[in-house]
Design an enzyme around this catalytic site. Sequence first.
Site, PDB file in Angstrom:
ATOM      1  N   HIS A 151     -31.589  19.740 -53.593  1.00 46.77           N
ATOM      2  CA  HIS A 151     -32.608  20.670 -53.221  1.00 46.77           C
ATOM      3  C   HIS A 151     -33.419  20.912 -54.531  1.00 46.77           C
ATOM      4  O   HIS A 151     -33.974  22.091 -54.490  1.00 46.77           O
ATOM      5  CB  HIS A 151     -31.884  22.054 -52.482  1.00 46.77           C
ATOM      6  CG  HIS A 151     -31.512  21.828 -51.173  1.00 46.77           C
ATOM      7  ND1 HIS A 151     -32.321  21.930 -50.092  1.00 46.77           N
ATOM      8  CD2 HIS A 151     -30.222  21.589 -50.810  1.00 46.77           C
ATOM      9  CE1 HIS A 151     -31.478  21.576 -48.908  1.00 46.77           C
ATOM     10  NE2 HIS A 151     -30.356  21.185 -49.253  1.00 46.77           N
ATOM     11  N   THR A 152     -33.496  19.982 -55.345  1.00 43.82           N
ATOM     12  CA  THR A 152     -34.352  20.187 -56.299  1.00 43.82           C
ATOM     13  C   THR A 152     -35.648  19.605 -56.364  1.00 43.82           C
ATOM     14  O   THR A 152     -36.593  19.802 -56.819  1.00 43.82           O
ATOM     15  CB  THR A 152     -33.746  20.006 -58.010  1.00 43.82           C
ATOM     16  OG1 THR A 152     -33.064  18.570 -57.628  1.00 43.82           O
ATOM     17  CG2 THR A 152     -32.547  20.688 -58.224  1.00 43.82           C
ATOM     18  N   SER A 161     -35.169  -0.866 -30.964  1.00 43.16           N
ATOM     19  CA  SER A 161     -33.890  -0.459 -32.159  1.00 43.16           C
ATOM     20  C   SER A 161     -32.778  -1.067 -31.542  1.00 43.16           C
ATOM     21  O   SER A 161     -32.211  -0.800 -30.290  1.00 43.16           O
ATOM     22  CB  SER A 161     -34.178   0.952 -32.052  1.00 43.16           C
ATOM     23  OG  SER A 161     -32.687   1.407 -32.653  1.00 43.16           O
ATOM     24  N   GLY A 217     -26.902  12.068 -43.477  1.00 46.34           N
ATOM     25  CA  GLY A 217     -27.452  12.776 -44.715  1.00 46.34           C
ATOM     26  C   GLY A 217     -27.346  11.463 -45.590  1.00 46.34           C
ATOM     27  O   GLY A 217     -27.385  11.710 -46.890  1.00 46.34           O
ATOM     28  N   SER A 251     -31.259   7.379 -43.479  1.00 47.09           N
ATOM     29  CA  SER A 251     -31.442   6.168 -42.776  1.00 47.09           C
ATOM     30  C   SER A 251     -33.061   6.652 -42.297  1.00 47.09           C
ATOM     31  O   SER A 251     -33.680   5.475 -41.930  1.00 47.09           O
ATOM     32  CB  SER A 251     -30.784   6.157 -41.329  1.00 47.09           C
ATOM     33  OG  SER A 251     -30.847   7.519 -40.619  1.00 47.09           O
ATOM     34  N   SER A 252     -33.527   7.641 -42.147  1.00 44.32           N
ATOM     35  CA  SER A 252     -34.854   7.827 -41.914  1.00 44.32           C
ATOM     36  C   SER A 252     -35.757   7.346 -43.079  1.00 44.32           C
ATOM     37  O   SER A 252     -36.802   6.710 -42.806  1.00 44.32           O
ATOM     38  CB  SER A 252     -35.205   9.222 -41.277  1.00 44.32           C
ATOM     39  OG  SER A 252     -34.765  10.165 -42.223  1.00 44.32           O
ATOM     40  N   GLU A 288     -43.400  11.450 -43.167  1.00 43.37           N
ATOM     41  CA  GLU A 288     -42.303  12.175 -42.616  1.00 43.37           C
ATOM     42  C   GLU A 288     -42.693  13.653 -42.790  1.00 43.37           C
ATOM     43  O   GLU A 288     -42.370  14.290 -41.619  1.00 43.37           O
ATOM     44  CB  GLU A 288     -41.123  12.037 -43.523  1.00 43.37           C
ATOM     45  CG  GLU A 288     -39.762  12.730 -42.996  1.00 43.37           C
ATOM     46  CD  GLU A 288     -38.666  12.111 -43.289  1.00 43.37           C
ATOM     47  OE1 GLU A 288     -38.510  11.195 -43.850  1.00 43.37           O
ATOM     48  OE2 GLU A 288     -37.389  12.826 -42.911  1.00 43.37           O
ATOM     49  N   ASP A 315     -35.951  10.620 -51.163  1.00 46.72           N
ATOM     50  CA  ASP A 315     -35.191   9.767 -50.526  1.00 46.72           C
ATOM     51  C   ASP A 315     -36.194   8.476 -50.266  1.00 46.72           C
ATOM     52  O   ASP A 315     -35.545   7.502 -50.366  1.00 46.72           O
ATOM     53  CB  ASP A 315     -34.831  10.367 -48.909  1.00 46.72           C
ATOM     54  CG  ASP A 315     -34.208  11.640 -48.971  1.00 46.72           C
ATOM     55  OD1 ASP A 315     -33.454  11.802 -50.317  1.00 46.72           O
ATOM     56  OD2 ASP A 315     -34.200  12.367 -48.152  1.00 46.72           O
TER      57      ASP A 315
HETATM   58  C1  GLA Z   1     -33.050  16.008 -47.712  1.00 48.30           C
HETATM   59  C2  GLA Z   1     -34.497  15.662 -48.173  1.00 48.30           C
HETATM   60  C3  GLA Z   1     -34.636  15.757 -49.608  1.00 48.30           C
HETATM   61  C4  GLA Z   1     -34.027  16.518 -50.429  1.00 48.30           C
HETATM   62  C5  GLA Z   1     -32.467  16.782 -49.855  1.00 48.30           C
HETATM   63  C6  GLA Z   1     -31.810  17.982 -50.730  1.00 48.30           C
HETATM   64  O1  GLA Z   1     -32.423  14.757 -48.090  1.00 48.30           O
HETATM   65  O2  GLA Z   1     -34.861  14.697 -47.474  1.00 48.30           O
HETATM   66  O3  GLA Z   1     -36.038  15.465 -50.027  1.00 48.30           O
HETATM   67  O4  GLA Z   1     -34.585  17.649 -50.630  1.00 48.30           O
HETATM   68  O5  GLA Z   1     -32.361  17.121 -48.717  1.00 48.30           O
HETATM   69  O6  GLA Z   1     -31.639  17.541 -52.142  1.00 48.30           O
END
Ligand code: GLA
Length: 389
Positions: free
Chosen positions: A35-36, A68, A124, A127-128, A160, A172
């Site tokens: 979350h940075t 898919s 988490g 995959s997206s 996204e 990501d």
């Molecule tokens: C998700 C979001 C990322 C990031 C994380 C938390 O994966 O897609 O951009 O903010 O949460 O670190």
Amino acid sequence: MIPLEEFWQIFRRRFGRQPEVVARAPGRVNLIGEHTDYNDGFVLPVAIDREIWVGVAGREDRLLNGFSLEHESFAQISLDSLSRGGKSSWIDYPAGVAHQLLSRSLPLPGTDLLIAGDVPVGAGLSSSAALLVASATAWKHLCKWNLSQREIIQICKQAENEYVGVACGIMDQYVSCAGRKGHALFIDCRDLASKAVPLPGALSILVCDTGVRRELATSEYNRRRAECEEGVRLLKKYLGDIRALRDITPDQLEKYRDRLPEVTARRCRHVVRENARVLEALDALAAGDSGKFGRLMNESHESLRRDYEVSCPELDAMVELAGKEPGVLGARMTGAGFGGCTVNVVESEFAERAARAIQSDYNRLFSRPAATYVCAASDGASILMTNVE
Ligand code: GLA
């Protein structure tokens, strides 16, 4: 993953012709820096050896025709009817990329797409992002566009944000494009500079999936972003021209903490200290101090649980179980939170044993079964096969 030859055959059976390009893009696990990214901060993710493949062949018309393998479903959408926001089907990810490409005036043809992958969905592990990046990489090659890696990353993030309607940061998509085998990727999410950091061979990355899927994630994620922005807005009064929580040191925050609403102050404290932890973690890696790296991961989890409040009982239990295992140096939730996976750094000789023990202990506590993966740090997106000259 299925063999490439089989993927190719399935494409032929589905669409009656060969794919012109098959691209791959990996999922990711974040070692530290949670979350940075949307606070202009620092992150240290790893591209993993679980990935999404997208096979494409251009069409004469304006249709995206997708199949898919994972969802065993077919979807069709016209390039002339792509509209923004509020989507959730797998086809919306390639469609979102198409939307971005078209909005940059790139002449995208209708396309047949086959999608396969072994990144667990909603866990988490991004995959997206992998689906976005694999789609963009396949189209770039198919259409011979001269797009830089930076442009591909931005296209995928904006797809996204704007088309799918998720306000994610850039981590990501970035690591799915730019990850490197045997390395973690340190990213400065302000200037988007990155550095591949070698991971010690004696350590393994163990991912443990709680099986909990993140229903709360989108609304709470957006709320956390807003709380961080509110913190910056209030702190500007005392600290002058700051743009993001990235611009604040832990000491500065301590000084003005009591001027903020209690919850906002805790959200800010997580982000400000997490940024400092990423930098410390980099130093620890450079100094070969894996013990310290692990302790910083544990602190990160504690901060996400207590201050940022994005953990859940299953993630906390998974982290606690890992802490009891010999050889586990650090454990924390990874990704947005509210379910999904933990990431553990483990001395390699103990990795398989820790995986089995954590899994069976967790399964005794919860009705949803856990899954565990020992992951290898992998390269970012690439072309697997092409017959485009
Ligand atoms: C998700 C979001 C990322 C990031 C994380 C938390 O994966 O897609 O951009 O903010 O949460 O670190």
